[in-house]
Design a protein around this motif. Structure first.
Motif, PDB file in Angstrom:
ATOM      1  N   ASP A  31      43.830  -0.997  47.415  1.00  0.00           N
ATOM      2  CA  ASP A  31      43.300  -1.302  46.083  1.00  0.00           C
ATOM      3  C   ASP A  31      44.204  -0.663  45.034  1.00  0.00           C
ATOM      4  OD1 ASP A  31      41.881  -1.680  43.747  1.00  0.00           O
ATOM      5  OD2 ASP A  31      39.938  -1.231  44.643  1.00  0.00           O
ATOM      6  N   LEU A  32      45.031  -1.458  44.399  1.00  0.00           N
ATOM      7  CA  LEU A  32      46.018  -0.958  43.442  1.00  0.00           C
ATOM      8  C   LEU A  32      45.359  -0.269  42.253  1.00  0.00           C
ATOM      9  CD1 LEU A  32      49.118  -1.083  43.426  1.00  0.00           C
ATOM     10  CD2 LEU A  32      48.957  -3.104  41.949  1.00  0.00           C
ATOM     11  N   ARG A  33      44.139  -0.637  41.938  1.00  0.00           N
ATOM     12  CA  ARG A  33      43.441  -0.044  40.796  1.00  0.00           C
ATOM     13  C   ARG A  33      43.189   1.453  41.000  1.00  0.00           C
ATOM     14  NH1 ARG A  33      38.414  -4.029  40.822  1.00  0.00           N
ATOM     15  NH2 ARG A  33      38.583  -3.342  42.990  1.00  0.00           N
ATOM     16  N   ARG A  34      43.099   1.873  42.267  1.00  0.00           N
ATOM     17  CA  ARG A  34      42.848   3.292  42.533  1.00  0.00           C
ATOM     18  C   ARG A  34      44.052   4.163  42.194  1.00  0.00           C
ATOM     19  NH1 ARG A  34      39.472   3.374  48.274  1.00  0.00           N
ATOM     20  NH2 ARG A  34      37.686   2.122  47.542  1.00  0.00           N
ATOM     21  N   LEU A  35      45.219   3.546  42.048  1.00  0.00           N
ATOM     22  CA  LEU A  35      46.424   4.302  41.708  1.00  0.00           C
ATOM     23  C   LEU A  35      46.605   4.468  40.201  1.00  0.00           C
ATOM     24  CD1 LEU A  35      48.982   2.813  44.268  1.00  0.00           C
ATOM     25  CD2 LEU A  35      47.463   4.790  44.513  1.00  0.00           C
ATOM     26  N   LEU A  36      45.790   3.794  39.422  1.00  0.00           N
ATOM     27  CA  LEU A  36      45.855   3.952  37.968  1.00  0.00           C
ATOM     28  C   LEU A  36      45.263   5.298  37.548  1.00  0.00           C
ATOM     29  CD1 LEU A  36      44.632   0.374  37.057  1.00  0.00           C
ATOM     30  CD2 LEU A  36      46.866   1.300  36.411  1.00  0.00           C
ATOM     31  N   VAL A  37      45.824   5.897  36.508  1.00  0.00           N
ATOM     32  CA  VAL A  37      45.267   7.153  36.013  1.00  0.00           C
ATOM     33  C   VAL A  37      43.846   6.924  35.509  1.00  0.00           C
ATOM     34  CG1 VAL A  37      47.500   8.166  35.406  1.00  0.00           C
ATOM     35  CG2 VAL A  37      46.271   6.788  33.726  1.00  0.00           C
ATOM     36  N   LYS A  38      43.058   7.946  35.583  1.00  0.00           N
ATOM     37  CA  LYS A  38      41.671   7.837  35.167  1.00  0.00           C
ATOM     38  C   LYS A  38      41.546   7.898  33.642  1.00  0.00           C
ATOM     39  CE  LYS A  38      40.517   7.771  39.473  1.00  0.00           C
ATOM     40  NZ  LYS A  38      40.147   6.474  40.093  1.00  0.00           N
ATOM     41  N   ARG A  39      40.552   7.216  33.135  1.00  0.00           N
ATOM     42  CA  ARG A  39      40.315   7.237  31.698  1.00  0.00           C
ATOM     43  C   ARG A  39      39.879   8.629  31.254  1.00  0.00           C
ATOM     44  NH1 ARG A  39      35.634   6.098  28.747  1.00  0.00           N
ATOM     45  NH2 ARG A  39      34.589   5.245  30.606  1.00  0.00           N
ATOM     46  N   PRO A  40      40.520   9.201  30.223  1.00  0.00           N
ATOM     47  CA  PRO A  40      40.185  10.563  29.789  1.00  0.00           C
ATOM     48  C   PRO A  40      38.771  10.658  29.222  1.00  0.00           C
ATOM     49  CG  PRO A  40      42.311   9.850  28.903  1.00  0.00           C
ATOM     50  CD  PRO A  40      41.649   8.635  29.470  1.00  0.00           C
ATOM     51  N   LYS A  41      38.203  11.833  29.338  1.00  0.00           N
ATOM     52  CA  LYS A  41      36.894  12.083  28.734  1.00  0.00           C
ATOM     53  C   LYS A  41      37.004  11.987  27.215  1.00  0.00           C
ATOM     54  CE  LYS A  41      35.213  15.123  32.430  1.00  0.00           C
ATOM     55  NZ  LYS A  41      34.716  16.480  32.772  1.00  0.00           N
ATOM     56  N   GLY A  42      35.954  11.509  26.592  1.00  0.00           N
ATOM     57  CA  GLY A  42      35.957  11.380  25.137  1.00  0.00           C
ATOM     58  C   GLY A  42      36.535  10.068  24.645  1.00  0.00           C
ATOM     59  N   THR A  43      36.894   9.167  25.577  1.00  0.00           N
ATOM     60  CA  THR A  43      37.407   7.860  25.186  1.00  0.00           C
ATOM     61  C   THR A  43      36.464   6.766  25.674  1.00  0.00           C
ATOM     62  OG1 THR A  43      38.725   7.613  27.201  1.00  0.00           O
ATOM     63  CG2 THR A  43      39.783   8.682  25.310  1.00  0.00           C
ATOM     64  N   GLN A  44      36.645   5.581  25.141  1.00  0.00           N
ATOM     65  CA  GLN A  44      35.842   4.441  25.547  1.00  0.00           C
ATOM     66  C   GLN A  44      36.737   3.432  26.252  1.00  0.00           C
ATOM     67  OE1 GLN A  44      35.941   5.129  21.904  1.00  0.00           O
ATOM     68  NE2 GLN A  44      34.606   6.820  22.526  1.00  0.00           N
ATOM     69  N   TRP A  47      42.043   2.309  27.375  1.00  0.00           N
ATOM     70  CA  TRP A  47      40.949   2.977  26.680  1.00  0.00           C
ATOM     71  C   TRP A  47      41.253   3.066  25.192  1.00  0.00           C
ATOM     72  CZ3 TRP A  47      43.795   5.409  30.603  1.00  0.00           C
ATOM     73  CH2 TRP A  47      44.763   6.338  30.183  1.00  0.00           C
ATOM     74  N   GLN A  48      40.208   3.413  24.438  1.00  0.00           N
ATOM     75  CA  GLN A  48      40.296   3.564  22.982  1.00  0.00           C
ATOM     76  C   GLN A  48      39.685   4.899  22.576  1.00  0.00           C
ATOM     77  OE1 GLN A  48      38.824  -0.992  22.740  1.00  0.00           O
ATOM     78  NE2 GLN A  48      38.634   0.155  20.829  1.00  0.00           N
ATOM     79  N   ARG A  49      40.201   5.409  21.474  1.00  0.00           N
ATOM     80  CA  ARG A  49      39.590   6.587  20.856  1.00  0.00           C
ATOM     81  C   ARG A  49      39.546   6.327  19.362  1.00  0.00           C
ATOM     82  NH1 ARG A  49      42.685  10.622  22.673  1.00  0.00           N
ATOM     83  NH2 ARG A  49      43.989  10.684  20.792  1.00  0.00           N
ATOM     84  N   GLY A  50      38.323   6.269  18.821  1.00  0.00           N
ATOM     85  CA  GLY A  50      38.185   5.898  17.426  1.00  0.00           C
ATOM     86  C   GLY A  50      38.464   4.415  17.242  1.00  0.00           C
ATOM     87  N   SER A  51      38.854   4.034  16.029  1.00  0.00           N
ATOM     88  CA  SER A  51      39.059   2.620  15.738  1.00  0.00           C
ATOM     89  C   SER A  51      40.526   2.207  15.734  1.00  0.00           C
ATOM     90  CB  SER A  51      38.450   2.292  14.365  1.00  0.00           C
ATOM     91  OG  SER A  51      39.062   3.081  13.346  1.00  0.00           O
ATOM     92  N   THR A  52      41.468   3.173  15.918  1.00  0.00           N
ATOM     93  CA  THR A  52      42.883   2.824  15.790  1.00  0.00           C
ATOM     94  C   THR A  52      43.732   3.185  17.005  1.00  0.00           C
ATOM     95  OG1 THR A  52      43.404   4.947  14.725  1.00  0.00           O
ATOM     96  CG2 THR A  52      42.783   3.113  13.281  1.00  0.00           C
ATOM     97  N   TYR A  53      43.315   4.153  17.811  1.00  0.00           N
ATOM     98  CA  TYR A  53      44.134   4.607  18.943  1.00  0.00           C
ATOM     99  C   TYR A  53      43.748   3.851  20.201  1.00  0.00           C
ATOM    100  CZ  TYR A  53      46.036   7.741  22.542  1.00  0.00           C
ATOM    101  OH  TYR A  53      46.711   8.255  23.617  1.00  0.00           O
ATOM    102  N   SER A  54      44.733   3.279  20.899  1.00  0.00           N
ATOM    103  CA  SER A  54      44.442   2.565  22.145  1.00  0.00           C
ATOM    104  C   SER A  54      45.596   2.716  23.120  1.00  0.00           C
ATOM    105  CB  SER A  54      44.173   1.074  21.881  1.00  0.00           C
ATOM    106  OG  SER A  54      45.326   0.449  21.359  1.00  0.00           O
ATOM    107  N   VAL A  55      45.262   2.633  24.413  1.00  0.00           N
ATOM    108  CA  VAL A  55      46.228   2.759  25.508  1.00  0.00           C
ATOM    109  C   VAL A  55      45.997   1.615  26.493  1.00  0.00           C
ATOM    110  CG1 VAL A  55      46.930   4.152  27.501  1.00  0.00           C
ATOM    111  CG2 VAL A  55      46.400   5.262  25.326  1.00  0.00           C
ATOM    112  N   GLU A  56      47.095   1.068  27.005  1.00  0.00           N
ATOM    113  CA  GLU A  56      46.997   0.090  28.092  1.00  0.00           C
ATOM    114  C   GLU A  56      48.055   0.429  29.134  1.00  0.00           C
ATOM    115  OE1 GLU A  56      47.087  -4.725  29.005  1.00  0.00           O
ATOM    116  OE2 GLU A  56      46.838  -3.981  26.946  1.00  0.00           O
TER     117      GLU A  56
END
Length: 245
Positions: free
Chosen positions: A80-93, A137-146
């Motif tokens: 499962d390739l998804r298990r190799l992805l980094v985990k979403r940090p706490k405090g993000t959506q 994930w996103q943090r607030g209305s402007t910061y996002s990561v993919e």
């Protein structure tokens, strides 16, 4: 603004570096072969060894122990390739704008990230695209990561390496870009683009990206924000993600 950031398409074109190297290698091989014929033509015939050779005794024992599933990278990357992805940090959506379903992107989903999806689709088929896992994930209305892990079959070519070369080519085309090597990745690179994308009615959009590959998997990371993105942000993400491969 987050929707514009997460969906920002990228121009994708086949890299030229691999083609140039391959062409040079072929020319070198032909030149070396011709020189070999010339040398052999001036030499006396060499006596061939006898066909019968001494029998080598087989070593005792059962041989080395097989690798465990945790040690065998082939087992890890074929699971499962998804298990190799980094985990979403706490405090993000979790991102609301990821393409695909349940963390997977098929060839149609992935080709939609190109400015010319039809061209991207053809290139992916030619490059033996296998699958892609994605998180964000996103943090607030402007910061996002993919983050994407894109896997290739590599039966006829080296899709992950070619895609990596292509990504670097376009990342380095942008003006006002700082770049750094990602430790432990060989040629992996991280980029921070200092010049934001500005459009009427929107906040400025800053962008950072990182690219690396290992074996048959190419890693892509994109970070967006309305303010300049620190080097530490993209470097930390890249090092942690590659550490999981």
């Amino acid at each position: 603004m987050a929707e514009v950031a997460a969906g920002a398409p990228r121009v994708r074109r086949r890299g030229r570096t691999t083609l140039l190297i391959a062409t040079a290698a072929v020319l070198g091989l032909v030149a070396g072969t011709c020189a070999g014929y010339l040398v052999q033509a001036d030499r006396e015939p060499t006596e061939l060894p006898y066909l019968s050779q001494p029998v080598v005794k087989q070593a005792k024992g059962d041989g080395p122990e097989p690798l465990s599933a945790a040690q065998d990278r082939k087992v890890k990357v074929d699971g499962d390739l998804r298990r190799l992805l980094v985990k979403r940090p706490k405090g993000t959506q979790a991102s609301k704008y990821l393409t695909g379903k349940d963390g997977w992107m098929d060839v149609a989903d992935y080709s939609e990230s190109f400015k010319k999806p039809d061209v991207g689709f053809k290139n992916l088929v030619q490059d033996e695209f296998r699958r892609a896992a994605v998180t964000g994930w996103q943090r607030g209305s402007t910061y996002s990561v993919e983050i994407r892990l894109v896997q290739y079959r590599q039966e006829e070519g080296i899709g992950a390496s070619d895609e990596f070369d292509n990504s670097l080519f376009w990342a380095e085309k942008d003006s006002g870009t700082d770049s750094w090597s990602i430790p432990g990745t060989g040629d992996g690179m991280a980029y921070v683009h200092a010049d934001p994308d500005t459009r009427p009615g929107y906040l400025p959009l800053y962008e950072a990206e990182a690219h690396a590959y290992r074996g048959d998997i190419a890693m892509e990371i994109w970070v967006y924000d309305s303010k300049p993105i620190p080097k530490k942000t993209i470097m930390d993400l890249a090092e942690r993600q590659m550490g999981r491969l």
